[in-house]
Design a protein around this motif. Structure first.
Motif, PDB file in Angstrom:
ATOM      1  N   CYS A  39      -3.512  -7.458   1.942  1.00  0.00           N
ATOM      2  CA  CYS A  39      -2.378  -7.791   2.801  1.00  0.00           C
ATOM      3  C   CYS A  39      -2.490  -6.868   4.031  1.00  0.00           C
ATOM      4  O   CYS A  39      -3.275  -5.913   4.009  1.00  0.00           O
ATOM      5  CB  CYS A  39      -1.065  -7.553   2.062  1.00  0.00           C
ATOM      6  N   CYS A  83      -3.411  -9.974  -2.466  1.00  0.00           N
ATOM      7  CA  CYS A  83      -3.920  -8.638  -2.160  1.00  0.00           C
ATOM      8  C   CYS A  83      -4.393  -7.969  -3.455  1.00  0.00           C
ATOM      9  O   CYS A  83      -3.658  -7.941  -4.439  1.00  0.00           O
ATOM     10  CB  CYS A  83      -2.828  -7.809  -1.486  1.00  0.00           C
ATOM     11  N   CYS A  97      -2.119  -3.043   3.234  1.00  0.00           N
ATOM     12  CA  CYS A  97      -3.199  -2.474   2.429  1.00  0.00           C
ATOM     13  C   CYS A  97      -4.523  -2.517   3.196  1.00  0.00           C
ATOM     14  O   CYS A  97      -5.411  -1.685   2.968  1.00  0.00           O
ATOM     15  CB  CYS A  97      -3.313  -3.187   1.092  1.00  0.00           C
ATOM     16  N   CYS A 118      -1.832  -4.810  -4.016  1.00  0.00           N
ATOM     17  CA  CYS A 118      -0.384  -4.899  -4.290  1.00  0.00           C
ATOM     18  C   CYS A 118       0.075  -6.290  -4.706  1.00  0.00           C
ATOM     19  O   CYS A 118       1.248  -6.496  -4.973  1.00  0.00           O
ATOM     20  CB  CYS A 118       0.407  -4.432  -3.072  1.00  0.00           C
TER      21      CYS A 118
HETATM   22 ZN   LIG Z   1      -1.348  -5.150  -0.353  1.00  0.00          ZN
END
Ligand SMILES: [Zn+2]
Ligand code: SF4
Ligand SMILES: [Zn+2]
Lengths: 65, 314
Positions: free
Chosen positions: B22, B3, B25, B6
């Motif tokens: 992800c 991601c 997100c 993150c």
């Molecule tokens: Zn993420």
């Protein structure tokens, strides 16, 4: 063996020797960004590896709605 | 793939945004795209009562969810078209989704009004999709106006919008180009219409709807014709593969630089329909003519109604 269910047209395919999502997309004549690849509750990006015994849903996104 | 935000395992890769996300997100990304669309075009405010046109498809249901998440007052309207096989499925998916997410829902049944599309199809000579589209636009607009909604939101995504734009450009259809955009202001007899998903692609809304647990309809409309837009969608998808981000640039570029050059094209003079009062370019609006035809023995001439036929009210 990887089992693949095609949506929305229906139908099931099996592939003995595929190891990544990208290969699966190529083998089924799809491109990344045109179909989403689902394994259970998970969405898979093209680089993800597939394991023998995986069951995948390949859902084309071009359909109406 | 990780991601971008993150560094967790990514679920959705988005080359056009040079990103991967992800699930968590990605939901945030979708919210931001919609927030930006709303903000850039002053689509609506938290004070607006928003009616969302819910077809039962992934886009419109995702839209209702997103608007609600963003704090807007959202009510759904589903039109049960009375099409054998597909309408019952679309209605069930819509009702289940709204019940699960606590979204208020109204359903209009076309069959109860004598306008079930299965019956209409037997009588009209025009392509059924054109009559069906006209009827839906009419009832969504009318329901919004009669029930105090200030905005009607539809689930058109970037692929819908760019394929239509390309089709209009290839025909140099100045009237449709003048009207195309993510917001159509309210006019006499028309509620304001907004398309808050216009920055999200079909691929993105498909991923979103999966993450939201939206059921996908296994029963497509049996009347669904070979429309021309898919051709343009495929052309644009090929272009997008070579030039990631092209679709959004094409559309935003049109809104910024292109559209103003078409804006002076005039729309037909509208007068209230003598029967229902909705704006129309003819004496009796398209839907009132359809109703008259469905209740009469003889076939009435099917005069076209520029207003209800036009892309403007799509
Ligand atoms: Zn993420
Ligand atoms: S495919 Fe045509 S007839 Fe079927 S729901 Fe869509 S517009 Fe109506
Ligand atoms: Zn009328």
């Amino acid at each position: 063996m990887i089992t693949v269910h095609l949506e929305p047209e229906g139908g099931t395919l099996t592939f003995p020797r595929i190891t990544t999502v990208l290969q699966l997309l190529h083998k089924t004549g799809r491109k990344p960004g045109r179909a989403i690849v689902i394994r259970g509750t998970e969405l898979l990006t093209p680089d993800r590896r597939l394991a023998a015994g995986d069951t995948i849903i390949l859902r084309d996104v071009g359909s109406r709605g | 793939m990780k991601c971008t935000r993150c560094r967790e395992l990514a679920a959705v890769a988005l080359p056009s945004h040079h990103s991967a996300f992800c699930p968590e997100c990605f939901l945030l990304f979708c919210r931001r795209m919609v927030e930006r669309a709303i903000h850039d075009h002053a689509m609506c405010t938290p004070e607006d009562r928003i009616l969302v046109a819910l077809s039962g498809g992934k886009d419109s249901l995702s839209l209702a969810w997103l608007l609600r998440e963003l704090g807007y007052q959202v009510t759904g309207l589903h039109i049960d078209l009375g099409i054998p096989g597909s309408s019952a499925v679309a209605r069930r998916i819509t009702e289940n989704f709204c019940a699960r997410h606590g979204i208020a829902l109204h359903v209009l049944e076309m069959e109860a009004m004598g306008l079930g599309m299965a019956q209409v199809r037997q009588r009209v000579k025009r392509p059924i999709c054109s009559v069906c589209g006209q009827t839906k636009r009419y009832f969504f607009n009318r329901f919004a106006l009669e029930n105090g909604f200030s905005v009607l939101a539809t689930g058109h995504n970037l692929d819908d919008e760019t394929s239509r734009l390309l089709a209009n450009v290839l025909r140099w259809d100045a009237d449709f180009l003048a009207d195309q955009g993510p917001v159509l202001s309210a006019q006499e007899g028309f509620v304001r219409k907004i398309k808050p998903l216009y920055r999200l692609t079909e691929f993105e809304t498909a991923n979103l709807s999966f993450l939201l647990g939206i059921e996908t309809a296994s029963a497509p409309c049996p009347y669904s014709a070979k429309a021309t837009f898919p051709v343009y969608k495929h052309l644009l998808a090929d272009l997008e593969d070579r030039q990631p981000g092209r679709k959004l640039q094409f559309y935003e570029g049109f809104l910024k630089h292109g559209r103003k050059h078409f804006a002076s094209h005039s729309t037909p003079d509208l007068t209230p329909c003598v029967r229902c009062g909705s704006p129309t370019s003819t004496e009796l609006c398209g839907v009132c003519r359809l109703k008259a035809m469905m209740t009469s023995e003889a076939d009435l001439p099917e005069a076209r109604d520029n207003v209800l036929d036009s892309g403007q009210q799509a």
